[in-house]
Design a protein around this motif. Sequence first.
Motif, PDB file in Angstrom:
ATOM      1  N   ALA A  71       0.829  -1.207   0.000  1.00  0.00           N
ATOM      2  CA  ALA A  71       0.000   0.000   0.000  1.00  0.00           C
ATOM      3  C   ALA A  71       0.861   1.253   0.000  1.00  0.00           C
ATOM      4  O   ALA A  71       0.546   2.237  -0.686  1.00  0.00           O
ATOM      5  CB  ALA A  71      -0.931  -0.006   1.209  1.00  0.00           C
ATOM      6  N   ILE A  72       1.948   1.237   0.771  1.00  0.00           N
ATOM      7  CA  ILE A  72       2.850   2.393   0.790  1.00  0.00           C
ATOM      8  C   ILE A  72       3.483   2.585  -0.584  1.00  0.00           C
ATOM      9  O   ILE A  72       3.609   3.713  -1.083  1.00  0.00           O
ATOM     10  CB  ILE A  72       3.925   2.209   1.873  1.00  0.00           C
ATOM     11  CG1 ILE A  72       3.280   2.273   3.263  1.00  0.00           C
ATOM     12  CG2 ILE A  72       5.022   3.270   1.749  1.00  0.00           C
ATOM     13  CD1 ILE A  72       4.217   1.946   4.401  1.00  0.00           C
ATOM     14  N   PHE A  73       3.886   1.486  -1.216  1.00  0.00           N
ATOM     15  CA  PHE A  73       4.480   1.581  -2.556  1.00  0.00           C
ATOM     16  C   PHE A  73       3.484   2.152  -3.560  1.00  0.00           C
ATOM     17  O   PHE A  73       3.833   3.001  -4.385  1.00  0.00           O
ATOM     18  CB  PHE A  73       4.937   0.191  -3.008  1.00  0.00           C
ATOM     19  CG  PHE A  73       5.333   0.126  -4.456  1.00  0.00           C
ATOM     20  CD1 PHE A  73       6.533   0.675  -4.882  1.00  0.00           C
ATOM     21  CD2 PHE A  73       4.515  -0.475  -5.393  1.00  0.00           C
ATOM     22  CE1 PHE A  73       6.905   0.624  -6.218  1.00  0.00           C
ATOM     23  CE2 PHE A  73       4.868  -0.535  -6.728  1.00  0.00           C
ATOM     24  CZ  PHE A  73       6.076   0.018  -7.140  1.00  0.00           C
ATOM     25  N   ALA A  74       2.237   1.689  -3.496  1.00  0.00           N
ATOM     26  CA  ALA A  74       1.237   2.107  -4.478  1.00  0.00           C
ATOM     27  C   ALA A  74       0.704   3.508  -4.210  1.00  0.00           C
ATOM     28  O   ALA A  74       0.486   4.285  -5.152  1.00  0.00           O
ATOM     29  CB  ALA A  74       0.080   1.105  -4.493  1.00  0.00           C
ATOM     30  N   ALA A  75       0.473   3.841  -2.934  1.00  0.00           N
ATOM     31  CA  ALA A  75      -0.136   5.131  -2.612  1.00  0.00           C
ATOM     32  C   ALA A  75       0.895   6.237  -2.443  1.00  0.00           C
ATOM     33  O   ALA A  75       0.637   7.384  -2.809  1.00  0.00           O
ATOM     34  CB  ALA A  75      -0.976   5.009  -1.339  1.00  0.00           C
ATOM     35  N   TRP A  76       2.053   5.914  -1.862  1.00  0.00           N
ATOM     36  CA  TRP A  76       3.095   6.917  -1.580  1.00  0.00           C
ATOM     37  C   TRP A  76       4.423   6.475  -2.195  1.00  0.00           C
ATOM     38  O   TRP A  76       5.368   6.122  -1.475  1.00  0.00           O
ATOM     39  CB  TRP A  76       3.271   7.089  -0.073  1.00  0.00           C
ATOM     40  CG  TRP A  76       2.075   7.602   0.668  1.00  0.00           C
ATOM     41  CD1 TRP A  76       1.031   8.328   0.172  1.00  0.00           C
ATOM     42  CD2 TRP A  76       1.793   7.419   2.059  1.00  0.00           C
ATOM     43  NE1 TRP A  76       0.129   8.614   1.166  1.00  0.00           N
ATOM     44  CE2 TRP A  76       0.570   8.076   2.340  1.00  0.00           C
ATOM     45  CE3 TRP A  76       2.453   6.790   3.113  1.00  0.00           C
ATOM     46  CZ2 TRP A  76       0.002   8.105   3.609  1.00  0.00           C
ATOM     47  CZ3 TRP A  76       1.900   6.806   4.372  1.00  0.00           C
ATOM     48  CH2 TRP A  76       0.692   7.458   4.617  1.00  0.00           C
ATOM     49  N   PRO A  77       4.541   6.446  -3.506  1.00  0.00           N
ATOM     50  CA  PRO A  77       5.765   5.922  -4.137  1.00  0.00           C
ATOM     51  C   PRO A  77       7.029   6.678  -3.744  1.00  0.00           C
ATOM     52  O   PRO A  77       8.097   6.069  -3.608  1.00  0.00           O
ATOM     53  CB  PRO A  77       5.473   6.059  -5.636  1.00  0.00           C
ATOM     54  CG  PRO A  77       4.357   7.062  -5.737  1.00  0.00           C
ATOM     55  CD  PRO A  77       3.552   6.890  -4.506  1.00  0.00           C
ATOM     56  N   LEU A  78       6.936   7.992  -3.560  1.00  0.00           N
ATOM     57  CA  LEU A  78       8.123   8.745  -3.157  1.00  0.00           C
ATOM     58  C   LEU A  78       8.577   8.356  -1.750  1.00  0.00           C
ATOM     59  O   LEU A  78       9.774   8.305  -1.460  1.00  0.00           O
ATOM     60  CB  LEU A  78       7.843  10.254  -3.216  1.00  0.00           C
ATOM     61  CG  LEU A  78       7.897  10.912  -4.591  1.00  0.00           C
ATOM     62  CD1 LEU A  78       7.569  12.403  -4.477  1.00  0.00           C
ATOM     63  CD2 LEU A  78       9.273  10.739  -5.219  1.00  0.00           C
ATOM     64  N   VAL A  79       7.632   8.099  -0.869  1.00  0.00           N
ATOM     65  CA  VAL A  79       7.970   7.666   0.487  1.00  0.00           C
ATOM     66  C   VAL A  79       8.670   6.315   0.433  1.00  0.00           C
ATOM     67  O   VAL A  79       9.692   6.094   1.103  1.00  0.00           O
ATOM     68  CB  VAL A  79       6.711   7.585   1.369  1.00  0.00           C
ATOM     69  CG1 VAL A  79       7.036   6.982   2.729  1.00  0.00           C
ATOM     70  CG2 VAL A  79       6.086   8.961   1.525  1.00  0.00           C
ATOM     71  N   TYR A  80       8.129   5.414  -0.358  1.00  0.00           N
ATOM     72  CA  TYR A  80       8.693   4.071  -0.486  1.00  0.00           C
ATOM     73  C   TYR A  80      10.136   4.153  -0.993  1.00  0.00           C
ATOM     74  O   TYR A  80      11.048   3.533  -0.426  1.00  0.00           O
ATOM     75  CB  TYR A  80       7.833   3.263  -1.448  1.00  0.00           C
ATOM     76  CG  TYR A  80       8.183   1.796  -1.534  1.00  0.00           C
ATOM     77  CD1 TYR A  80       7.600   0.864  -0.682  1.00  0.00           C
ATOM     78  CD2 TYR A  80       9.086   1.336  -2.496  1.00  0.00           C
ATOM     79  CE1 TYR A  80       7.901  -0.485  -0.766  1.00  0.00           C
ATOM     80  CE2 TYR A  80       9.401  -0.008  -2.593  1.00  0.00           C
ATOM     81  CZ  TYR A  80       8.808  -0.911  -1.726  1.00  0.00           C
ATOM     82  OH  TYR A  80       9.131  -2.245  -1.819  1.00  0.00           O
ATOM     83  N   ALA A  81      10.341   4.936  -2.060  1.00  0.00           N
ATOM     84  CA  ALA A  81      11.679   5.038  -2.644  1.00  0.00           C
ATOM     85  C   ALA A  81      12.658   5.705  -1.689  1.00  0.00           C
ATOM     86  O   ALA A  81      13.803   5.259  -1.524  1.00  0.00           O
ATOM     87  CB  ALA A  81      11.604   5.822  -3.953  1.00  0.00           C
TER      88      ALA A  81
END
Length: 380
Positions: A71-81
Amino acid sequence: MIFDYATLKIIWWLFVGVLLIGFAVTDGFDLGVGALLPFLGRNDEERRVIINSVGATWEGNQVWFITAGGAIFAAWPLVYATAFSGFYIALILTLFSLFFRPVGFDYRSKVEDPRWRTAWDWGLFAGGFVPSLIFGVAFGNLLQGVPFSFDQDMRVTYMGSFWALLNPFAILTGVVSLSMLLMHGATYLRIRTEGVIEKRAVMAGKYAAILLIVSFALAGLWVFRGIEGYKIISMLSANASSTPLDKVVERSAGAWLSNYGAYPVLWLAPALGFLGAILTVMLSSKGRAIAAFVASSVSLAGVILTAGIAMFPFVMPSSSDPQSSLTIWDSVSSHGTLQIMFWVVVVFLPIILLYTSWVYRVLRGKITVETIRANDHNVY
């Protein structure tokens, strides 16, 4: 039903919070049980009882962890990266410690050599202890700010190191995380075991709850007296597509308490963190194991919500360049992506909850030494 972009950004902040709480409540007690294993089980049969108390459900519980990461990858990609840049070694350490869990569960009882089984017992301990500690350390660093920045082409640069993550405040928040999951794991063992293991679990849960109350209070006092928070001075419209650099942010003392000052009802979150831990001890001592587990779950939710509410709308603040801080307004996916995923969650989350409830209903009951002896070749 189509939501505007700003509403979806808030909804997805809530969804991620629900998934993190779901992970803490379900997979959290697995981690706590693993961390307690070498200490509450004094011989091989007792340790097999403890392992099998979570053996049938731990894989399903771990789905919450995977789903939260997805969910973090899909919704907040910049946070994930950015998180994988800044917390890379810590996350890899967590991943490697989690490797001990499936291998430990499956292979521990395949060989009767005490040295073999003891080695896997400590492997399962590492698989519970290390993630429980590191998740809290990560939250402690988020509250202080992480040293990263974006250039004009939105390339991220991380200026910190793994050892810098292990600062005093982050270690304290790591203790908060560890103690609450130890409390949760001990409370679950109170439901699933009996006799001497159950008595040890009651004492372990009591000590863990006391440690949680003390460390949570100290962390709150530290935030109030010594941690600068972040606040947005100006930004584009919440409905606009923007980058982290399209805003002005400043650091100031007490900023992490501004949401609580604006909406006093939010103080209910830390109150639940403390009250849930107190009730866990009281109810467990009185033999009300299921009620104690519910109270422990409430305490976990209160602690997680306390940090999330304090940081809102920030997700990953930057200590080296506050303007680069990631918030729910400027680190999200497109409007269309959030809308599609919203309906996916609305359809599938209730199904997952119903299935999980059914599994626990079917697998309810005590695990005893007699159970292990009668099913020696069919259990872990």
